[in-house]
Design a protein around this motif. Structure first.
Motif, PDB file in Angstrom:
ATOM      1  N   LEU A 110      -1.127   4.411   1.656  1.00 51.98           N
ATOM      2  CA  LEU A 110      -2.027   4.242   2.789  1.00 51.98           C
ATOM      3  C   LEU A 110      -1.189   3.575   3.879  1.00 51.98           C
ATOM      4  O   LEU A 110      -0.470   2.613   3.612  1.00 51.98           O
ATOM      5  CB  LEU A 110      -3.175   3.331   2.340  1.00 51.98           C
ATOM      6  CG  LEU A 110      -4.462   3.242   3.134  1.00 51.98           C
ATOM      7  CD1 LEU A 110      -5.133   4.598   3.263  1.00 51.98           C
ATOM      8  CD2 LEU A 110      -5.416   2.280   2.426  1.00 51.98           C
ATOM      9  N   THR A 111      -1.238   4.087   5.100  1.00 53.75           N
ATOM     10  CA  THR A 111      -0.407   3.538   6.178  1.00 53.75           C
ATOM     11  C   THR A 111      -1.139   2.383   6.862  1.00 53.75           C
ATOM     12  O   THR A 111      -2.126   2.610   7.565  1.00 53.75           O
ATOM     13  CB  THR A 111      -0.060   4.643   7.188  1.00 53.75           C
ATOM     14  OG1 THR A 111       0.615   5.693   6.488  1.00 53.75           O
ATOM     15  CG2 THR A 111       0.848   4.113   8.285  1.00 53.75           C
ATOM     16  N   LEU A 112      -0.657   1.161   6.620  1.00 53.93           N
ATOM     17  CA  LEU A 112      -1.329  -0.023   7.157  1.00 53.93           C
ATOM     18  C   LEU A 112      -0.480  -0.767   8.179  1.00 53.93           C
ATOM     19  O   LEU A 112      -0.983  -1.589   8.924  1.00 53.93           O
ATOM     20  CB  LEU A 112      -1.672  -0.994   6.010  1.00 53.93           C
ATOM     21  CG  LEU A 112      -2.604  -0.468   4.915  1.00 53.93           C
ATOM     22  CD1 LEU A 112      -2.825  -1.540   3.849  1.00 53.93           C
ATOM     23  CD2 LEU A 112      -3.933  -0.038   5.496  1.00 53.93           C
ATOM     24  N   ARG A 113       0.831  -0.465   8.230  1.00 54.81           N
ATOM     25  CA  ARG A 113       1.739  -1.249   9.083  1.00 54.81           C
ATOM     26  C   ARG A 113       1.916  -0.664  10.474  1.00 54.81           C
ATOM     27  O   ARG A 113       2.592  -1.259  11.308  1.00 54.81           O
ATOM     28  CB  ARG A 113       3.114  -1.366   8.415  1.00 54.81           C
ATOM     29  CG  ARG A 113       3.166  -2.401   7.299  1.00 54.81           C
ATOM     30  CD  ARG A 113       4.512  -2.368   6.607  1.00 54.81           C
ATOM     31  NE  ARG A 113       5.602  -2.677   7.490  1.00 54.81           N
ATOM     32  CZ  ARG A 113       6.086  -3.892   7.702  1.00 54.81           C
ATOM     33  NH1 ARG A 113       5.572  -4.921   7.098  1.00 54.81           N
ATOM     34  NH2 ARG A 113       7.106  -4.073   8.533  1.00 54.81           N
ATOM     35  N   ARG A 114       1.436   0.544  10.694  1.00 52.07           N
ATOM     36  CA  ARG A 114       1.540   1.152  12.028  1.00 52.07           C
ATOM     37  C   ARG A 114       0.292   2.007  12.248  1.00 52.07           C
ATOM     38  O   ARG A 114      -0.355   2.430  11.293  1.00 52.07           O
ATOM     39  CB  ARG A 114       2.810   2.015  12.136  1.00 52.07           C
ATOM     40  CG  ARG A 114       2.845   3.172  11.170  1.00 52.07           C
ATOM     41  CD  ARG A 114       4.002   4.118  11.439  1.00 52.07           C
ATOM     42  NE  ARG A 114       4.052   5.161  10.427  1.00 52.07           N
ATOM     43  CZ  ARG A 114       3.316   6.266  10.449  1.00 52.07           C
ATOM     44  NH1 ARG A 114       2.465   6.480  11.428  1.00 52.07           N
ATOM     45  NH2 ARG A 114       3.413   7.168   9.484  1.00 52.07           N
ATOM     46  N   PRO A 115      -0.038   2.258  13.513  1.00 48.89           N
ATOM     47  CA  PRO A 115      -1.204   3.099  13.771  1.00 48.89           C
ATOM     48  C   PRO A 115      -0.881   4.571  13.564  1.00 48.89           C
ATOM     49  O   PRO A 115       0.284   4.957  13.422  1.00 48.89           O
ATOM     50  CB  PRO A 115      -1.535   2.811  15.233  1.00 48.89           C
ATOM     51  CG  PRO A 115      -0.251   2.392  15.841  1.00 48.89           C
ATOM     52  CD  PRO A 115       0.568   1.746  14.754  1.00 48.89           C
ATOM     53  N   LEU A 116      -1.907   5.389  13.513  1.00 49.63           N
ATOM     54  CA  LEU A 116      -1.765   6.821  13.242  1.00 49.63           C
ATOM     55  C   LEU A 116      -2.213   7.644  14.444  1.00 49.63           C
ATOM     56  O   LEU A 116      -3.115   7.244  15.183  1.00 49.63           O
ATOM     57  CB  LEU A 116      -2.614   7.194  12.025  1.00 49.63           C
ATOM     58  CG  LEU A 116      -2.205   6.521  10.718  1.00 49.63           C
ATOM     59  CD1 LEU A 116      -3.315   6.623   9.684  1.00 49.63           C
ATOM     60  CD2 LEU A 116      -0.918   7.137  10.174  1.00 49.63           C
ATOM     61  N   TYR A 145      -3.162   2.171  -4.886  1.00 46.04           N
ATOM     62  CA  TYR A 145      -2.358   2.078  -3.649  1.00 46.04           C
ATOM     63  C   TYR A 145      -1.189   1.108  -3.781  1.00 46.04           C
ATOM     64  O   TYR A 145      -0.323   1.072  -2.914  1.00 46.04           O
ATOM     65  CB  TYR A 145      -3.197   1.527  -2.487  1.00 46.04           C
ATOM     66  CG  TYR A 145      -4.461   2.246  -2.179  1.00 46.04           C
ATOM     67  CD1 TYR A 145      -4.446   3.463  -1.527  1.00 46.04           C
ATOM     68  CD2 TYR A 145      -5.684   1.684  -2.510  1.00 46.04           C
ATOM     69  CE1 TYR A 145      -5.624   4.115  -1.214  1.00 46.04           C
ATOM     70  CE2 TYR A 145      -6.876   2.330  -2.197  1.00 46.04           C
ATOM     71  CZ  TYR A 145      -6.845   3.543  -1.557  1.00 46.04           C
ATOM     72  OH  TYR A 145      -8.010   4.183  -1.240  1.00 46.04           O
ATOM     73  N   TYR A 192      -5.003   6.319  19.525  1.00 43.45           N
ATOM     74  CA  TYR A 192      -4.382   6.147  18.219  1.00 43.45           C
ATOM     75  C   TYR A 192      -5.337   5.378  17.313  1.00 43.45           C
ATOM     76  O   TYR A 192      -6.338   4.835  17.783  1.00 43.45           O
ATOM     77  CB  TYR A 192      -3.011   5.477  18.317  1.00 43.45           C
ATOM     78  CG  TYR A 192      -3.003   4.069  18.865  1.00 43.45           C
ATOM     79  CD1 TYR A 192      -2.886   3.831  20.226  1.00 43.45           C
ATOM     80  CD2 TYR A 192      -3.099   2.981  18.012  1.00 43.45           C
ATOM     81  CE1 TYR A 192      -2.866   2.540  20.732  1.00 43.45           C
ATOM     82  CE2 TYR A 192      -3.074   1.681  18.501  1.00 43.45           C
ATOM     83  CZ  TYR A 192      -2.967   1.467  19.864  1.00 43.45           C
ATOM     84  OH  TYR A 192      -2.958   0.187  20.356  1.00 43.45           O
ATOM     85  N   TYR A 193      -5.042   5.363  16.006  1.00 44.57           N
ATOM     86  CA  TYR A 193      -5.986   4.853  15.018  1.00 44.57           C
ATOM     87  C   TYR A 193      -5.323   3.859  14.065  1.00 44.57           C
ATOM     88  O   TYR A 193      -4.213   4.105  13.584  1.00 44.57           O
ATOM     89  CB  TYR A 193      -6.550   6.010  14.177  1.00 44.57           C
ATOM     90  CG  TYR A 193      -7.221   7.075  15.014  1.00 44.57           C
ATOM     91  CD1 TYR A 193      -8.559   6.960  15.360  1.00 44.57           C
ATOM     92  CD2 TYR A 193      -6.502   8.175  15.481  1.00 44.57           C
ATOM     93  CE1 TYR A 193      -9.176   7.920  16.148  1.00 44.57           C
ATOM     94  CE2 TYR A 193      -7.109   9.140  16.271  1.00 44.57           C
ATOM     95  CZ  TYR A 193      -8.450   9.004  16.595  1.00 44.57           C
ATOM     96  OH  TYR A 193      -9.040   9.950  17.377  1.00 44.57           O
ATOM     97  N   TRP A 194      -6.020   2.772  13.787  1.00 43.44           N
ATOM     98  CA  TRP A 194      -5.587   1.827  12.757  1.00 43.44           C
ATOM     99  C   TRP A 194      -6.518   1.951  11.549  1.00 43.44           C
ATOM    100  O   TRP A 194      -7.741   1.919  11.703  1.00 43.44           O
ATOM    101  CB  TRP A 194      -5.667   0.380  13.255  1.00 43.44           C
ATOM    102  CG  TRP A 194      -4.524  -0.046  14.108  1.00 43.44           C
ATOM    103  CD1 TRP A 194      -4.513  -0.180  15.472  1.00 43.44           C
ATOM    104  CD2 TRP A 194      -3.216  -0.444  13.661  1.00 43.44           C
ATOM    105  NE1 TRP A 194      -3.287  -0.618  15.895  1.00 43.44           N
ATOM    106  CE2 TRP A 194      -2.459  -0.794  14.810  1.00 43.44           C
ATOM    107  CE3 TRP A 194      -2.598  -0.522  12.407  1.00 43.44           C
ATOM    108  CZ2 TRP A 194      -1.135  -1.207  14.737  1.00 43.44           C
ATOM    109  CZ3 TRP A 194      -1.273  -0.941  12.334  1.00 43.44           C
ATOM    110  CH2 TRP A 194      -0.554  -1.278  13.493  1.00 43.44           C
ATOM    111  N   ALA A 204       0.825  -1.220   0.000  1.00 37.07           N
ATOM    112  CA  ALA A 204       0.000   0.000   0.000  1.00 37.07           C
ATOM    113  C   ALA A 204       0.851   1.259   0.000  1.00 37.07           C
ATOM    114  O   ALA A 204       0.416   2.322   0.396  1.00 37.07           O
ATOM    115  CB  ALA A 204      -0.992   0.023   1.166  1.00 37.07           C
TER     116      ALA A 204
END
Lengths: 249, 249
Positions: free
Chosen positions: B46-52, A104, A198-200, A41
């Motif tokens: 898109l950031t999928l490997r860590r939380p935001l 992506y 925090y957000y996933w 992604a």
């Protein structure tokens, strides 16, 4: 012998890239240049804010601490000294890259970058499994067939192929168009040990717009999907009339 | 009042996003959600490997430690509780996003993500200057005019606008198509203090394929370029004949 550059977004140590390199080795001189780490992604990202390192892992295998797009550029400019490979193959990704989601995809972006540089390119992705075990056999065979076809016939200028393979033995091959889906992104909210939120980003429950010729329908029905792609995103159907009272020239 | 989401890839503290937010504030309720840090050439990642993390910087201003694509998703799912904004504007980027280069652009990807979610969207970019000082005035005025136009007339489904503004006072507005360029990536090789090699990706000396209606030509001639874009990258002109001896269904 043609030169074949192999890259991916799951990283140089992934099973999928080994299966892909082995599949195309009978067709030419293989050079593997892939990210150190998984970079799914990651999209069509180019690393401009920091320098990149190149590490050798075998006679024809290298890793870059960057994106698939970085890998293609480092491979061409540094390892091939500016000479374009005769073919670039990207994958085999563990998980389909279908429909709008290709925008992506690091796997597809590796092939896109090759097309922008002027080399024929193929991205190959395999259906995800529930337990994350994969039999790359059938998809490697498909990759080999498509690679041989492209080496023999070439590709129209700036066109590259997005190949998706269902699980098990495919029923056949279909030429498809990029499918559409209604995107709904789900975000999971959590608290860290210090009580901070925090957000996933999760994969949403999405609805596909059905289209008989779409990549999604082909794969769902057990066929290999081959979508010819190109980098032009212009909405050519949106004519000047729509913007006429804004345009002044 | 319509809700207008403002994002960018130069980061929440960039001058361009402040100029853009101020320009659209008379048109609706503004919500600014942008990356903490500059994330140019990040593509549609898109950031999928860590939380935001989401941090508030003012009554209507938030930062996310992620990409423009992440920002749009966090804004919609968390801050707007799933409600789509009436318009998403991304920019004002300091540097054009023209031709094939849009596939790398974080600015354009912010607008693309909005279009995929179903919201009308506009990306705005301003010509780079040699000394990195920018007068956002004329481009902010253009952004305001185009935003008002889109709020009034809407956009065709899945279509979003890529707006590029030349330096100084534009001669007018042109509707354009995405230009093509011959990509040549230059890589600079350097040695670190320990004698190890590292590489910088440089911006290459590229040649544009001239096309009267291209975004590049419009900007070079001093006009604002507006290119309607959409996410479908299918090479529709590449018919089944080309792959006929490969397809089996």
């Amino acid at each position: 012998m043609p030169t074949i550059l192999v890259t991916n977004d799951d990283g140089v140590h992934a099973g999928g890239i080994k299966a892909l390199a082995d599949a195309v080795r009978p067709l030419g001189d293989v050079l593997v240049v892939a990210p150190h780490q998984e970079s799914s992604a990651i999209g069509h990202a180019l690393t401009l804010r920091r320098p990149l390192r190149l590490e050798q892992f075998g006679p024809d295998t290298y890793a870059v601490d960057g994106t698939p797009t970085d890998c293609v550029n480092i491979a061409v400019a540094v390892l091939l000294k500016g000479r374009l490979p005769d073919l670039v193959v990207s994958g085999i990704n563990t998980g389909w890259n279908l429909g709008d989601d290709i925008t992506y995809s690091g796997t597809v972006s590796g092939a896109l970058e090759a097309a922008l540089l002027g080399a024929p390119a193929i991205a190959v992705s395999l259906m995800r499994t529930r337990d994350w075990t994969f039999d790359f056999g059938p998809s490697a065979k498909v990759a080999q067939d498509v690679a041989a076809h492209v080496l023999r016939k070439g590709l129209p200028e700036r066109v590259f192929l997005n190949v998706n393979v269902p699980r098990g033995l495919p029923k056949g091959i279909r030429l498809t168009v990029q499918g559409k889906r209604n995107h709904v992104t789900t975000i999971a909210e959590r608290q860290d040990p210090r009580g901070q939120t925090y957000y996933w980003i999760e994969e949403g429950q999405d609805h596909w717009h059905e289209h008989d010729r779409s990549d999604f329908v082909a794969c769902r029905e057990g066929y290999v999907s081959i979508t010819p792609l190109q980098p032009d995103m212009t909405a050519h159907a949106t004519g000047p009339a729509w913007l006429s009272d804004l345009a002044t020239d």
